[in-house]
Design an enzyme around this catalytic site. Structure first.
Site, PDB file in Angstrom:
ATOM      1  N   ASN A  25       0.793  -1.079  -0.037  1.00  0.00           N
ATOM      2  CA  ASN A  25      -0.038  -0.106   0.082  1.00  0.00           C
ATOM      3  C   ASN A  25       0.862   1.332   0.005  1.00  0.00           C
ATOM      4  O   ASN A  25       1.053   1.776  -1.146  1.00  0.00           O
ATOM      5  CB  ASN A  25      -1.028   0.029   1.331  1.00  0.00           C
ATOM      6  CG  ASN A  25      -2.113   1.092   1.100  1.00  0.00           C
ATOM      7  OD1 ASN A  25      -1.950   1.962   0.386  1.00  0.00           O
ATOM      8  ND2 ASN A  25      -2.965   0.788   1.964  1.00  0.00           N
ATOM      9  N   ASP A  26       1.475   1.496   1.191  1.00  0.00           N
ATOM     10  CA  ASP A  26       2.120   2.856   0.923  1.00  0.00           C
ATOM     11  C   ASP A  26       3.217   2.924   0.412  1.00  0.00           C
ATOM     12  O   ASP A  26       3.663   4.198  -0.252  1.00  0.00           O
ATOM     13  CB  ASP A  26       2.821   3.085   2.581  1.00  0.00           C
ATOM     14  CG  ASP A  26       1.617   3.289   3.638  1.00  0.00           C
ATOM     15  OD1 ASP A  26       0.550   3.807   3.236  1.00  0.00           O
ATOM     16  OD2 ASP A  26       2.059   2.848   4.740  1.00  0.00           O
ATOM     17  N   VAL A  27       4.070   1.594  -0.103  1.00  0.00           N
ATOM     18  CA  VAL A  27       5.039   2.021  -1.018  1.00  0.00           C
ATOM     19  C   VAL A  27       4.746   2.170  -2.503  1.00  0.00           C
ATOM     20  O   VAL A  27       5.779   2.467  -3.192  1.00  0.00           O
ATOM     21  CB  VAL A  27       5.824   0.629  -1.120  1.00  0.00           C
ATOM     22  CG1 VAL A  27       6.680   0.280   0.510  1.00  0.00           C
ATOM     23  CG2 VAL A  27       5.241  -0.575  -1.473  1.00  0.00           C
ATOM     24  N   ALA A  49       1.028   3.933   7.254  1.00  0.00           N
ATOM     25  CA  ALA A  49       1.006   5.358   7.338  1.00  0.00           C
ATOM     26  C   ALA A  49      -0.396   6.127   7.853  1.00  0.00           C
ATOM     27  O   ALA A  49      -0.496   7.221   8.062  1.00  0.00           O
ATOM     28  CB  ALA A  49       1.656   6.139   6.011  1.00  0.00           C
TER      29      ALA A  49
END
Lengths: 462, 92
Positions: A389-391, A429
């Site tokens: 997700n965040d990456v 995050a």
């Protein structure tokens, strides 16, 4: 009986073997041999130590080795590759504990061990206790978080930072106190161990799940430093050298991991990201999500030439690495080119995804790191994001966002993006991901394992 | 202070050797690197053996025994699990 010169020469040979061993780890082809060289060096060092004339009591040693080796073998053979981060954390902790205990044992009988009267040795023993205890307790907390014995969420309470600073100051004062009067070393040691244990716990409690790679790397570094400190206690060169090699290895990995998240080590240790109330994105997503099915994705893949798979922690949780391999083989048989794009902090420890994919017998040449993969996305037909997700969050390019400046995989440059994810819940995050509502993105809501099996079945019937 | 300075010298030089080598390890091998270097930190077993093998007080013996156990778990387990992982990295 070998002379002390001979013993030291054997220790030198062991240290050289460790260096060649680490050098072997720079390439997958030579890595197995490298690790074996390291083990050989260790065997050499242990054997010459046992031949040392000072050693007379073998029973304690034999029993200790038997118990320790037994537990070590059991853990190493039984562990699942998905659980590797917690095992490494545990081993780190044990190394740190051992170093602290060695220093404690020497201080328990100072007349026997500290004959030279050197002040530095006594101060080093206090330092070994402190570094070892921080490593041990920090690692235990990391283990408990990774094993989900306690919540993986950052844990904070009022006054935490002042307490940490106070503990740090106490540890430094204890070292100076010993320096001023080395006779205080045994007391300073145990006080230091108590303060360091509390500090180790406090250090890792505020660290959240996605920051674990940084913490494990840091603890790895500390376990090396603890061994080095014991080397100073016993004036033993092989301990000093090996400890500093491990210390620098852990340090480099810590720096790499911090860079990959665009965060400072201090931010990670304070758990400062995700503390503010974040927008979980309900209204951003409202009505703009394109949901898809396994059949539709199968059709899409059939008309593609180049496919990229982006694995994340969700893949490890679902144990879906073998299903990914099956899908990859299927696509390759159909003439497609498949590669994997792996973000440096994907998973819960550095390189975690690579190990999982290697376990599933995926060729390491197919695994691209961020710098290799990013230029390829523009010429990629389909990107399959599995549990990441965040990456892949394009918000990182927005200077106002909470993850601003974090290097990401530019998956949105590809023609079509398929996100396999159980829900729209945010990543670590805690922020929404605009990638999910992009025009070229489709969401396949499912557990990674189930989605892949459905996908394979859909491709099979075509 | 002689032995301390000598020790510090090799410590600092070994740090540079470590930084030089480990910078070249590709991201693909970061997990095995970590568990492999972790196994090397099991070298503290040498200290544990020296402490456990001498005639000392019971308390010192007990601490040394625990040190031997912890260090050998770290060392044996570390090398073995690294070997297991590395054998999986292969080309088809």
């Amino acid at each position: 009986m070998p002379s002390s010169d001979l013993i030291n020469l054997a220790y030198l040979a062991a240290a050289v073997l460790f260096i060649f061993g680490l050098k072997g780890l720079t390439h997958p082809r030579t890595a197995v041999r490298g690790n074996a060289l390291g083990a050989l060096g260790m065997l050499l060092a242990v054997v010459v130590t046992l031949l040392d004339r000072q050693i007379i009591g073998f029973w304690t040693i034999a029993l200790g080795l038997l118990v320790g080796a037994g537990i070590g073998i059991l853990l190493a053979v039984r562990i699942q590759m998905t659980a590797m981060p917690q095992l490494v954390a545990l081993f780190n902790g044990f190394g740190g504990a051992a170093s602290a205990l060695v220093a404690g044992a020497t201080l328990a009988d100072p007349e026997l061990f500290f004959t030279s009267g050197a002040v530095s040795e006594l101060v080093a023993s206090v330092a070994s206790g402190i570094i070892g205890a921080v490593t041990f307790w920090g690692s235990l907390i990391a283990f408990a978080k990774l094993q989900e014995l306690i919540s993986g969420k950052p844990y904070r309470f009022p006054g935490q930072q002042p307490l940490n600073i106070a503990l740090l100051v106490v540890m430094i004062i204890l070292l100076l106190w010993t320096l001023a009067d080395p006779g205080r070393a045994p007391i300073a040691f145990w006080l230091g161990v108590v303060a360091a244990s509390a500090f180790g716990v406090m250090l890792v409690l505020p660290v959240g799940g996605a920051d674990m790679p940084v913490v494990i790397a840091l603890l790895n570094s500390l376990s090396g430093l603890a061994a080095s400190a014991v080397g100073f206690v016993l004036s033993n060169s092989v301990l000093i050298i090996s400890g500093s090699l491990v210390g620098s290895a852990g340090f480099i990995l810590t720096v790499i991991m911090c860079k990959a998240m665009n965060r400072s080590l201090l931010d990670v240790m304070l758990g400062s990201l995700g503390s503010a109330e974040q927008d979980s994105g309900e209204e951003i997503y409202q009505g703009k999500i394109t949901s898809t099915s396994a059949d539709e994705v199968a059709m899409l893949l059939e008309s593609s030439q180049r496919v990229c798979i982006v694995p994340g922690y969700g893949l490890a949780v679902a144990q879906a690495q073998h299903a990914v391999r099956d899908l990859t083989e299927m696509l390759e048989e159909a003439g497609l080119e498949v590669y994997f794009a792996i973000h440096p902090v994907a998973g819960r420890m550095p390189g975690h995804m690579n190990v999982l994919l290697a376990e599933a017998k995926i060729d390491y040449e197919q695994l691209k790191d961020m710098d290799q993969a990013n230029p390829l996305f523009a010429q990629t037909d389909v990107v399959l994001i599995i549990g990441a997700n965040d990456v892949v969050n394009p918000l990182a390019r927005d200077p106002a966002s909470a993850i601003a400046g974090m290097p990401i995989l530019d998956v949105d440059k590809a023609r079509t993006v398929v996100v396999i994810k159980r829900s729209l819940s945010p990543g670590f995050a805690g922020i929404a991901n605009p990638l999910f509502v992009a025009d070229n993105t489709m969401m396949l809501f499912a557990d990674a394992q189930k989605a892949l099996i459905d996908l394979i079945a859909a491709l099979d019937t075509k | 202070m002689g032995t301390f300075v000598a020790g510090l010298t090799i410590f600092v030089l070994a740090v540079f050797v470590g930084l030089e080598i480990i910078n070249k390890v590709p991201p693909t091998l970061h997990t095995p690197l970590m568990s492999g270097s972790n196994a090397i930190s099991g070298i503290t077993l040498i200290g544990a053996l020296l402490a456990a093998g001498v005639e000392s007080t019971l308390w010192a013996q007990l601490l040394a025994f625990c040190a031997v156990v912890f260090a050998s778990v770290n060392l044996v387990g570390g090398f073995l699990v690294t070997h297991r992982m590395l054998r999986m990295f292969q080309r088809r």
